[in-house]
Design an enzyme around this catalytic site. Structure first.
Site, PDB file in Angstrom:
ATOM      1  N   LYS A 174       1.452  -1.779  -8.481  1.00  0.00           N
ATOM      2  CA  LYS A 174       0.517  -1.740  -7.357  1.00  0.00           C
ATOM      3  C   LYS A 174      -0.632  -2.722  -7.550  1.00  0.00           C
ATOM      4  O   LYS A 174      -1.353  -2.677  -8.549  1.00  0.00           O
ATOM      5  CB  LYS A 174      -0.021  -0.316  -7.203  1.00  0.00           C
ATOM      6  CG  LYS A 174      -0.863  -0.082  -5.955  1.00  0.00           C
ATOM      7  CD  LYS A 174      -1.267   1.391  -5.885  1.00  0.00           C
ATOM      8  CE  LYS A 174      -2.064   1.719  -4.624  1.00  0.00           C
ATOM      9  NZ  LYS A 174      -2.445   3.147  -4.598  1.00  0.00           N
ATOM     10  N   CYS A 184       1.023   2.102  -0.758  1.00  0.00           N
ATOM     11  CA  CYS A 184      -0.127   2.800  -0.175  1.00  0.00           C
ATOM     12  C   CYS A 184      -1.291   1.883   0.204  1.00  0.00           C
ATOM     13  O   CYS A 184      -1.261   1.247   1.250  1.00  0.00           O
ATOM     14  CB  CYS A 184      -0.583   3.893  -1.143  1.00  0.00           C
ATOM     15  SG  CYS A 184      -1.512   5.235  -0.344  1.00  0.00           S
ATOM     16  N   GLU A 218       5.127   7.473  -2.851  1.00  0.00           N
ATOM     17  CA  GLU A 218       4.332   7.055  -4.008  1.00  0.00           C
ATOM     18  C   GLU A 218       4.225   8.219  -4.989  1.00  0.00           C
ATOM     19  O   GLU A 218       3.989   9.359  -4.603  1.00  0.00           O
ATOM     20  CB  GLU A 218       2.939   6.640  -3.538  1.00  0.00           C
ATOM     21  CG  GLU A 218       1.990   6.227  -4.652  1.00  0.00           C
ATOM     22  CD  GLU A 218       0.588   5.926  -4.130  1.00  0.00           C
ATOM     23  OE1 GLU A 218      -0.140   5.197  -4.820  1.00  0.00           O
ATOM     24  OE2 GLU A 218       0.231   6.414  -3.034  1.00  0.00           O
TER      25      GLU A 218
END
Length: 227
Positions: free
Chosen positions: A78, A112, A12
């Protein structure tokens, strides 16, 4: 350069590290990092993916970019922004789950904090591989290890998790634990605590054979995600 692997996975925000100051490092989809990824993909004849900070329409995104060997791009923004660090105050969340078709595999790429939300990760598309790229700190690394295996088992798919190593400007330590897990939760690449290049060949036939023998996905719940 001769082809060595089919897919290269980076962490990331691999070009900057995780930051709450995107204005200083944000790029566009025509920027230097995207061009670098396209160059690597074309020169190695391998796909490459990782997330970076993108500015678009005066908004900042934690955006995962998948680059095919041709240079063609697929993007995923995300969905679950890390509210504990205020990521939701700085970045704009995505809403769309993305499935990528590549070399006979259906791939679902996530970022994540998405790992903590099994409903969004749920395998309703019959994907073969989940990939999580992360900046996941040392104090919570046990959750990273456990949840990667959980996502593999419940979705009957391969899971790859790639996490950074080092210390950031907030003095948070990161010990990696990049790894690969099979559809039964077995470690294919054990959690790695050092920088390096880790390679594994995924066997889709084993995946399909196990799904046929242990047909758990046929009993999965039907649901609709609300934005």
């Amino acid at each position: 350069m001769e082809k060595s692997v089919d897919l290269i996975v980076l962490p990331e925000m691999f070009s900057t590290g995780f930051t709450m100051n995107p204005i200083e490092v944000a790029e566009t989809m025509q920027g230097e990092t995207i061009q670098w990824m396209q160059t690597i993909a074309k020169s190695t004849k391998s796909a490459i993916l990782g997330s970076l900070i993108i500015k678009e329409n005066d908004r900042f995104y934690n955006r995962l970019v998948f680059v095919y060997p041709t240079g063609e791009l697929v993007k995923y923004d995300k969905k679950h922004l890390f509210t504990l660090a205020g990521e939701d105050k700085v970045y704009t969340a995505g809403h769309e789950k993305v499935i990528i078709d590549y070399n006979g595999f259906k791939i679902c790429p996530l970022i994540c904090y998405d790992l903590r939300f099994p409903v969004f990760s749920r395998n309703v598309e019959d994907f073969d591989l989940l990939i999580y790229v992360a900046n996941w700190p040392k104090p919570r690394i046990n959750a990273w290890d456990v949840l990667l295996k959980a996502r593999a088992i419940e979705n009957q798919c391969f899971v790859i998790g790639v996490n950074r190593i080092g210390t950031d400007n907030n003095q948070l330590d990161y010990i990696g634990h990049s790894q690969a897990v099979d559809f039964l939760g077995n470690s294919l690449i054990w959690p790695q605590e050092k920088e390096g290049i880790f390679i594994y060949t995924l066997n889709k036939e084993e995946l399909l054979s196990t799904r046929k023998k242990l047909d758990f996905l046929s009993d999965r719940d039907a649901f609709t995600l609300l934005k």
